[in-house]
Scaffold this motif. Structure first.
Motif, short mmCIF file in Angstrom:
data_model
loop_
_atom_site.label_atom_id
_atom_site.label_comp_id
_atom_site.label_asym_id
_atom_site.label_seq_id
_atom_site.Cartn_x
_atom_site.Cartn_y
_atom_site.Cartn_z
N ILE A 178 40.26 34.82 37.20
CA ILE A 178 41.00 36.38 37.35
C ILE A 178 40.76 37.43 35.84
O ILE A 178 40.79 38.07 35.83
CB ILE A 178 42.24 35.88 37.55
CG1 ILE A 178 42.55 35.36 39.34
CG2 ILE A 178 43.51 36.50 37.28
CD1 ILE A 178 43.49 34.59 38.93
N LEU A 179 41.37 36.45 35.07
CA LEU A 179 40.59 36.64 33.60
C LEU A 179 39.22 37.26 33.43
O LEU A 179 39.41 38.49 32.67
CB LEU A 179 40.35 35.16 32.48
CG LEU A 179 42.11 34.90 31.91
CD1 LEU A 179 42.08 33.94 31.55
CD2 LEU A 179 42.42 36.17 31.61
N VAL A 183 45.10 49.71 35.37
CA VAL A 183 44.00 49.55 37.53
C VAL A 183 45.22 48.01 38.17
O VAL A 183 45.76 48.03 37.45
CB VAL A 183 43.11 48.60 37.10
CG1 VAL A 183 43.55 47.24 36.54
CG2 VAL A 183 41.74 48.43 37.64
N PRO A 184 44.93 48.85 40.10
CA PRO A 184 46.02 47.58 40.19
C PRO A 184 45.81 46.68 40.00
O PRO A 184 44.29 46.08 40.57
CB PRO A 184 45.89 48.32 41.57
CG PRO A 184 45.87 49.93 41.33
CD PRO A 184 44.55 49.54 39.69
N LEU A 185 46.49 45.69 40.19
CA LEU A 185 46.39 44.09 40.32
C LEU A 185 45.87 44.12 41.41
O LEU A 185 44.56 42.76 41.33
CB LEU A 185 48.32 43.22 40.13
CG LEU A 185 48.64 43.35 38.82
CD1 LEU A 185 49.77 42.18 39.34
CD2 LEU A 185 47.04 43.04 37.87
N ASP A 186 45.69 44.73 42.19
CA ASP A 186 45.14 44.74 44.27
C ASP A 186 43.67 44.53 43.43
O ASP A 186 42.73 43.61 43.94
CB ASP A 186 45.43 44.85 44.61
CG ASP A 186 46.99 44.55 45.36
OD1 ASP A 186 47.59 44.00 44.64
OD2 ASP A 186 47.51 45.36 45.98
N ALA A 187 42.98 45.60 42.88
CA ALA A 187 41.54 44.99 42.51
C ALA A 187 41.07 44.14 41.73
O ALA A 187 40.04 43.53 41.80
CB ALA A 187 41.57 46.65 41.54
N ILE A 188 42.04 43.76 40.65
CA ILE A 188 41.65 42.92 39.80
C ILE A 188 41.78 41.59 40.94
O ILE A 188 40.11 40.49 40.90
CB ILE A 188 42.31 41.83 38.80
CG1 ILE A 188 42.14 43.08 38.10
CG2 ILE A 188 42.52 41.19 38.41
CD1 ILE A 188 43.69 43.52 36.52
N ALA A 189 42.37 41.68 41.81
CA ALA A 189 42.13 40.65 42.69
C ALA A 189 41.38 40.16 43.48
O ALA A 189 40.57 39.37 43.32
CB ALA A 189 43.64 39.83 43.29
N GLU A 190 41.37 41.43 43.96
CA GLU A 190 40.05 41.24 44.87
C GLU A 190 38.41 41.28 44.44
O GLU A 190 37.43 40.38 44.88
CB GLU A 190 40.10 42.75 45.52
CG GLU A 190 38.85 43.27 46.73
CD GLU A 190 38.65 44.30 47.41
OE1 GLU A 190 37.98 44.14 48.38
OE2 GLU A 190 39.27 45.12 46.52
N GLN A 191 38.24 41.63 42.88
CA GLN A 191 37.25 41.66 41.98
C GLN A 191 36.88 39.69 41.66
O GLN A 191 36.08 39.60 42.07
CB GLN A 191 37.12 42.24 41.28
CG GLN A 191 35.53 42.49 39.84
CD GLN A 191 35.37 43.23 39.19
OE1 GLN A 191 35.94 44.17 39.08
NE2 GLN A 191 35.23 42.90 37.92
N GLY A 244 47.46 40.27 28.45
CA GLY A 244 48.27 39.68 27.15
C GLY A 244 47.24 38.57 27.19
O GLY A 244 46.66 38.39 25.93
N ALA A 245 46.75 38.11 28.29
CA ALA A 245 45.98 36.89 28.31
C ALA A 245 45.00 37.69 28.23
O ALA A 245 43.93 37.00 27.18
CB ALA A 245 46.12 36.31 29.37
N VAL A 246 44.54 38.60 28.69
CA VAL A 246 42.94 39.21 28.64
C VAL A 246 42.80 38.76 27.11
O VAL A 246 41.74 39.10 25.97
CB VAL A 246 42.93 40.45 29.16
CG1 VAL A 246 41.99 40.63 28.93
CG2 VAL A 246 42.55 40.02 30.65
#
Lengths: 179, 179, 179, 179
Positions: C14-15, C29-37, C57-59
């Motif tokens: 995820i990170l 960018v939508p979270l969904d896009a991150i989740a998918e990637q 923040g974590a990133v």
DNA sequence: GATGAATGAGTGTTCATTCAT
DNA sequence: GATGAATGAACACTCATTCAT
């Protein structure tokens, strides 16, 4: 009482603009577009036609009146089919009129529709007397059938134009000589 | 792989709600109304059908598929007229289907519409071979005529139902044996 | 306590996905896009980072930590300018990091930012002792100036790259030898 | 021709409200918030600025114009540095202007931005002729550097204000007289 | 009477977050 | 723990209608 000169003219311009806009784009066209094309303000449209529905109804009643007027000129026996043909020609390429005629508009120029039906009635009875049309159909039926022909014609490609009318006419002819 | 139980059910509920809403009020009903009737949130509708157009298309394709399926069961010679009758019954009181069939919707379940035309084609050819239908009409013509019949029927009062179909059928019959 | 193997891996994925997505498209960018990637479900993202802000923040903290780590390897006297150069290179073409460094993000990996400031502090003091940098600037000042350099560099066309850094460096040099 | 009194006032109020809202919260503030603060309906905002982007562009162009106007009043030799200072003062605490100046907004009052660049150009050339500024920097470079200074200043605590500008100015000064 | 600016409810669509499976 | 479907509050934008000028 005479200074209404421009009011009268504005009303006419709005009707004309609305007629064109409805024919071109359907009744969902914004009133602002009509106002602009008519060269008047949006408020003026509402003064003359308090509601969009009223404007639509007026445009249609206007058109139906013209069509009914036209019927009066066709008195002879085969006037019925000729009239049907004219109506179809009128409705083709006219989204709003077509919609009006086929009743898919919530609104209908009540009185004018009646006039049109009356015109049909006269021509229809004459045609039935001459044995050209089935005796069991009424003017209201013909109205509905007209709507159908319009729908059919609007779906046909240019090179098939007239088929819908042709089929309807054939179907309306006195069917018994088939023996 | 099983948690899709809800999703499947919701999709079906949305389709059902949309079908009813479109049939009752036309395709302009707000999506919110459909969502509410389906008992889901507005976002859920969009998850299943990313666009309103997609939902409309799905409802129509669904219906057209059913109709095309039905055609396959009518193989005999007079299947053509029977099928026409069924389509009319289906389209009556269904604004959206009617609109789909008469092409006045911008969208159409392309593939499904094709299937329907194919079904027509088969039945039409059979009917023409049997001499029941004019040889010069094509499946596309029949499609247009169907649209017209639907328009007619929707204008007829209940006690005149069937007249539009009847006239069309009479008009489509091979007309020359009349000698 | 060991079955967390995949949890750990998911967190990392995820990170990574978020880092790339933020860098490429910015933090909107939508979270969904991150989740998918990342190849995980949307819910998984939230399990690891309860809030989008937390993920951002974590990133950023992650990145700042890397940068701070890097600082430790640059011990010699002119390390300060070299480090500045590295940070600029890192921030270029990285929308999110750039935003993080220039503080325009509401969020900041507090602890990590501190580490970075500490790293600056060390290098800065050394550079000041060597007379290479004005004595009156603090680590926090440098942090702000770094943000500025990043903003400048992102506006410069490729063939002007480095000018922002160059100007800042010139401006930071002990200015008194101008006698 | 007079009834535009309200329209003019409303347009000004919308611009003012937008300017404040953008400055305070960035350009992502909902239009509704701007409308409310301006004391108008949401539709009114759209009448004046058909698109959010148009509103943002108008606000920014407005501001850039003011800044460009200001430049015209600074004709003397050290006008360049004075102008830089004014721009920084303007951009500080103004998220949107800052964003506009540093180009991170997709939109920019194209014409106005050009005017601003022209203003820079004039002052810059004068300063370079006087030997106050490095000869190898262009107006576009200065624009980028300005963006950087703004970013720096926005990160500095109040008691350090001006440091970013100071460093940039020092860095821009003709550096070779160090002989 | 005419104007066109103002209104504001309504529309389709997005997306961070929650929750049943 | 992971999944991804569901949620619902936002958002930008449209448009019939009202109303100050």
């Amino acid at each position: 009482m005479s200074p209404r000169a421009d009011a009268v003219r504005n009303r006419a311009r709005i009707l004309t603009a609305a007629r064109e806009a409805f024919a071109r784009d359907g009744v969902d066209v914004p009133l602002d577009a009509i106002a602009e094309q008519a060269g008047v303000g949006a408020g003026t449209v509402h003064r003359h036609f308090p509601t969009k529905e009223a404007l639509v109804g007026a445009v249609i009643a206007d058109r139906l009146d013209q069509l009914a007027d036209r019927a009066a000129q066709l008195g002879d026996d085969d006037g019925f089919f000729a009239y049907l043909g004219e109506l179809v020609d009128s409705g083709r390429d006219n989204l709003a009129l077509s919609a009006a005629l086929d009743g898919s508009l919530g609104v209908d120029g009540a009185a004018s529709a009646e006039r049109l039906s009356d015109a049909f009635q006269t021509l229809l009875v004459a045609a039935q007397r001459s044995g050209l049309v089935r005796r069991d159909v009424t003017a209201a039926d013909v109205h509905a059938i007209l709507a159908g022909v319009l729908a059919t014609e609007s779906r046909l490609p240019p090179d098939r134009r007239g088929l819908g009318l042709e089929v309807a006419i054939a179907g309306l002819r006195a069917s018994r000589p088939s023996r």
